[in-house]
Enzyme design. Sequence first.
Site, mmCIF file in Angstrom:
data_model
loop_
_atom_site.group_PDB
_atom_site.id
_atom_site.type_symbol
_atom_site.label_atom_id
_atom_site.label_comp_id
_atom_site.label_asym_id
_atom_site.label_seq_id
_atom_site.Cartn_x
_atom_site.Cartn_y
_atom_site.Cartn_z
ATOM 1 N N ARG A 59 -8.082 11.819 12.436
ATOM 2 C CA ARG A 59 -6.633 11.590 12.465
ATOM 3 C C ARG A 59 -5.867 12.914 12.364
ATOM 4 O O ARG A 59 -6.340 13.883 11.762
ATOM 5 C CB ARG A 59 -6.237 10.627 11.342
ATOM 6 N N ASP A 98 3.541 -0.641 12.736
ATOM 7 C CA ASP A 98 2.362 -1.330 12.193
ATOM 8 C C ASP A 98 2.309 -2.772 12.686
ATOM 9 O O ASP A 98 1.232 -3.376 12.732
ATOM 10 C CB ASP A 98 2.388 -1.321 10.659
ATOM 11 N N GLY A 129 -4.896 7.389 4.930
ATOM 12 C CA GLY A 129 -3.991 8.389 5.477
ATOM 13 C C GLY A 129 -2.981 8.878 4.461
ATOM 14 O O GLY A 129 -2.661 10.066 4.403
ATOM 15 N N GLN A 132 4.264 10.735 7.680
ATOM 16 C CA GLN A 132 3.632 11.026 6.386
ATOM 17 C C GLN A 132 3.643 12.520 6.078
ATOM 18 O O GLN A 132 3.608 12.907 4.909
ATOM 19 C CB GLN A 132 2.195 10.499 6.360
ATOM 20 N N ARG A 142 2.530 5.984 -3.018
ATOM 21 C CA ARG A 142 3.638 6.878 -3.354
ATOM 22 C C ARG A 142 3.889 6.875 -4.865
ATOM 23 O O ARG A 142 4.101 7.927 -5.473
ATOM 24 C CB ARG A 142 4.907 6.457 -2.593
ATOM 25 N N LYS A 148 0.835 -1.207 0.000
ATOM 26 C CA LYS A 148 0.000 0.000 0.000
ATOM 27 C C LYS A 148 0.865 1.251 0.000
ATOM 28 O O LYS A 148 0.628 2.197 -0.744
ATOM 29 C CB LYS A 148 -0.920 0.015 1.221
ATOM 30 N N SER A 149 1.874 1.256 0.857
ATOM 31 C CA SER A 149 2.730 2.435 0.990
ATOM 32 C C SER A 149 3.431 2.761 -0.320
ATOM 33 O O SER A 149 3.520 3.931 -0.721
ATOM 34 C CB SER A 149 3.773 2.202 2.089
#
Length: 430
Positions: A124, A318, A96, A176, A28, A23-24
């Site tokens: 958040r 995480d 996020g 982030q 990106r 996902k990260s």
Amino acid sequence: MSQYKVKTVHHPLNCTVEVPGSKSITNRALLMAALSDGECTLHSVLFSDDSRHFLTSLIALGYVIEVNEVDKYVLIHGKGRQIPKKEAAIDVGSAGTAARFLTAMLALSDGAYTIQASEQMKKRPMRPLFEALTSMGAEFTFLEKPGHLPVQVKGAAFGGKKPADKVQVDISESTQFLSALLMVAPMLENGLKIHITSRKTDGSYIRITTKMMHQFGCNVVHEGSLYAIAPAERYIPGTYQIEPDVSAACYFYAAAALTGGHVIVKNVHSTSMQGDMKFLKLLEQMGCTLTEEDDGIRLNGPSDGLKGLKVDMNDFSDQALTLAAIAPYASSDVTITHIGHIRGQECDRLHAIVMNLKNAGITCEEGDDWVCIHPGKPQPCRIETFDDHRVAMAFTVMGLGCDGIEILNPGCCKKTFENYFVVLDSLLKH
């Protein structure tokens, strides 16, 4: 499916498994591709709630995108420093990464936009990023709670203005914020210098960001609390391969560790840039062994049970939930420290750890940024997920070693791994 009954494993879990793309890295790559000067093709893309919100937001902003979920690729026609539509509304959902990255992108543009979000994302932290972007010339109108989404934003380049080329930001609540500022720096003619004001100045996800920027042709200079991107840096279009999601892989590695079996996760190798690779080393300290094989890293669980330990998980937090879920099966206490920031993620994850473990009859203590878990046999209970995908996936692993664990609202996993329970069930049939 309103709940998922975890199937107890009465034998070592031995399997080879494939997990989705990271996902990260996916989100990106989507941003860098959009800001590149031409056509980019991304392979092994993760398709989940988070990445779909990112994609639909880019489409709402006018980007031409070809999506193929079967073959897991996305083709994006990058527009460099220009966002195609100068007025638009986007919805980042609960993502996020989309919330922070796209907010920074729109805030440095020459347009005016509205950013909507889910109820979860509205809670958040975002204030440090809003303050940094405001200091660069962006204007925000908060539509509900100050310092939080949803917002209307007028870009710092609106009306021919020039955004500032220097900014300060505190990243103690989320790295982030820095990743967002770094990735949008090529939008600025004069480059960008970012000064970090918090004690924390680096982190595994920041290193992913800077490495990916380099892979897309943009170099970042990092010295202590200062990050700098030169005026000439731009993203180069091309083809990009996304790594498997190590965060997702860790649930299966933890399952092998718990049951004394062995698992290979396809295409996860020691060369991965993802910070959650540190979780594998942690499992090694608990008695597991790791072997690098052609198709992926193989983890063998210990034949004599897991060992307890004390560990600082600030840089791979995480997986704090995953460690907490297998901690009751260790031979001695497991203490996890420096994870206070996980209270501000999809839910208060420290609270979720303690509440669910106590509901399962496990003794544990917590502080502002730590938790200590004592060995014990989990008792039948329902796991409250708080609509948090990582709570659901981690505590499913706990249920493999005991009877009567039910996961409430398992559908929340669609945020990053929508067929997690299908994959797990297929492995448990063997």
